[in-house]
Enzyme design. Structure first.
Site, PDB file in Angstrom:
ATOM      1  N   ASP A 217       0.920  -1.295   0.069  1.00  0.00           N
ATOM      2  CA  ASP A 217       0.001  -0.236  -0.231  1.00  0.00           C
ATOM      3  C   ASP A 217       1.039   1.178   0.296  1.00  0.00           C
ATOM      4  O   ASP A 217       2.037   1.496  -0.503  1.00  0.00           O
ATOM      5  CB  ASP A 217      -1.008  -0.206   1.157  1.00  0.00           C
ATOM      6  CG  ASP A 217      -2.159   0.580   0.924  1.00  0.00           C
ATOM      7  OD1 ASP A 217      -2.408   1.880   0.494  1.00  0.00           O
ATOM      8  OD2 ASP A 217      -3.480   0.112   1.014  1.00  0.00           O
ATOM      9  N   HIS A 240       1.964   1.926  -3.128  1.00  0.00           N
ATOM     10  CA  HIS A 240       1.140   2.808  -3.821  1.00  0.00           C
ATOM     11  C   HIS A 240       1.599   4.387  -3.907  1.00  0.00           C
ATOM     12  O   HIS A 240       0.812   5.267  -3.964  1.00  0.00           O
ATOM     13  CB  HIS A 240      -0.109   2.795  -3.244  1.00  0.00           C
ATOM     14  CG  HIS A 240      -0.997   1.601  -3.124  1.00  0.00           C
ATOM     15  ND1 HIS A 240      -2.059   1.223  -2.837  1.00  0.00           N
ATOM     16  CD2 HIS A 240      -0.462   0.275  -3.921  1.00  0.00           C
ATOM     17  CE1 HIS A 240      -2.585   0.094  -3.165  1.00  0.00           C
ATOM     18  NE2 HIS A 240      -1.675  -0.582  -3.810  1.00  0.00           N
TER      19      HIS A 240
END
Length: 460
Positions: A217, A240
């Protein structure tokens, strides 16, 4: 007679030297093994750690706690509570900490290790914090703990450690002010869900620098209530990217301001520099600078998404009447490649457009998979701003060759807050000797050798 006097003199010098030496090498630092920790990786050492913390927090050991090297300590959820009589408190993690697996977990599922209400906390070392996340990741919809959380800890220093495989976020800051985080390694598989590297919420004057982060993430996520955030020297990927948000979920009033992300690398990430807000929220995200960014095969190098819907922004069919205001954002000195055809993607609200968005010295090309060397495209919706020397160019941004000459340079937000700046200088190694199962500081070997040589010279 003279011979006897000389012998007594030598004996006195020797005895005095031994006395001084004992004082010098004595250590008041506490070792968790003194309180019953076994460190075999299987025995639950939680109670021993809590006893050691109670002692150090009450003022024993001059505020110094050691987790010795060469050992692995299995721990259930722990809460290290302040306030403490000692300040600062220095926790030296030289060994490894490992969480219980999900099936053997006992207690709080919000976090594994929590430090709360502590002034002047330093957590450092070359040890490893392993969250055993693989037993949790398949249960994506259920509650999963953050590995290491700091709440209401001001003047906090965290550095040097390796963090792996958290069930959810690896590190979370909440209501912490004057924080320095540096030289961390954070690692989890790209497929691991929600394993953010560092999350920041309701905190101010935070510096994060020189870290290597690879997760499933966000490498770093900056959430509501934050201000004066400085991020530099981050190697991010996979993951991310570095994100502002998400902000404004469920109508939340959000606030983020004065953030600088500079001299960072994104390698194979889903996003690079990202701002994400939920439709229907309110508040602001402003005075944000991304500067000196290198991109390598990044899917969304530059993105603002005011239609964020937990990753499903394309499913938003209508614009809501309110949104978090995004303004005064600078993207400068970007270079590298985009995995998709788009190097810049601005999707802003019709009711609350993004304003004062500046791009300067940006050059993003497509990656080899799309035909290397081609200029990446840009798309934008409801954006107002200025660009110069930007590739791709955006029709929604006015072109300027003298950009910002008459306005305050938003990159000025990259200066470090005065309250934090003095603490960015690496602290000196602690001046105590580690326990027998730890490692001795190199300075002691030098000083002790010199001292013994001096004594022998006098006696000789």
């Amino acid at each position: 007679m003279v011979y006897m006097k000389f012998d007594k003199k030598k004996a006195w010098i020797l005895n005095f030297s031994v006395f001084i030496l004992q004082i010098f090498i004595s250590s008041t630092a506490l070792d968790v093994t003194q309180y019953g920790a076994i460190g075999d990786g299987a025995t639950d050492d939680s109670q021993a750690f809590l006893k050691a913390w109670e002692a150090v927090c009450s003022g024993t050991g001059d505020g110094q706690l050691i987790v010795p090297a060469g050992m692995t300590f299995m721990l259930q959820p722990l809460k290290f509570q302040g306030s403490c009589k000692s300040a600062p408190i220095l926790v030296q993690i030289l060994g490894n900490l490992v969480a219980s697996s999900r099936g053997r977990w006992k207690g709080d599922k919000d976090q594994w290790i929590l430090f709360t209400d502590i002034e002047g906390l330093v957590v450092e070392g070359n040890g490893e914090i392993n969250g055993q996340g693989s037993s949790w990741w398949e249960h994506k919809g259920s509650s999963r703990p953050t590995a290491l959380k700091f709440k209401s800890c001001n003047n906090l220093r965290l550095r040097g450690l390796t963090h792996v495989d958290s069930p959810m976020a690896h590190i979370h800051l909440n209501e912490c002010n004057d924080v320095s985080i540096s030289s961390l390694r954070i690692n989890a598989p790209e497929s691991s869900p929600n394993t953010d590297g560092i999350d920041i919420a309701s905190s101010s004057n935070v510096i994060i620098q020189d870290c290597i982060i690879a997760t499933g993430d966000d490498c770093i996520a900056i959430n509501s209530g934050t201000s004066n955030i400085r991020i530099s020297g981050i190697d991010c990927g996979p993951g991310h990217g570095i994100s502002i948000g998400s902000l404004g979920k469920d109508g939340e009033i959000a606030s983020v301001e004065n953030v600088c992300v500079q001299n960072c690398n994104f390698r194979g990430t889903t996003n690079g520099a990202r701002i994400k807000t939920w439709p229907g929220g309110s508040g602001y995200a402003r005075m944000i600078t991304f500067h000196g960014i290198t991109l390598d095969n990044v899917e969304n190098p530059i993105i603002i998404d005011q239609h964020y819907n937990n990753g499903d922004s394309d499913k938003i069919t209508h614009d809501k009447s309110s949104a978090v205001q995004v303004s005064k954002v600078v993207y400068s000195n970007f270079v590298g490649t985009s995995k998709s055809q788009y190097g810049v993607d601005f999707r802003c609200s019709d009711s609350v457009p993004c304003s004062e968005i500046f791009m300067r010295d940006v050059k993003i090309e497509t990656a080899a998979s799309l035909g290397s060397g081609q200029v990446a495209q840009g798309q934008c919706l409801n954006v107002r701003g200025v660009s110069t020397l930007a590739v791709p160019g955006l029709e929604c941004l006015a072109l300027s060759t003298d950009m910002l000459l008459s306005a305050e340079l938003p990159e000025q937000t990259c200066s470090f807050p005065q309250s934090v700046q003095p603490n960015t200088v690496p602290m000196q190694d602690p001046s105590w000797v580690y326990g027998s199962r730890g490692s001795r500081l190199g300075v002691y070997s030098v000083v002790l050798t010199s001292f013994i040589s001096l004594v022998m010279h006098v006696l000789g």
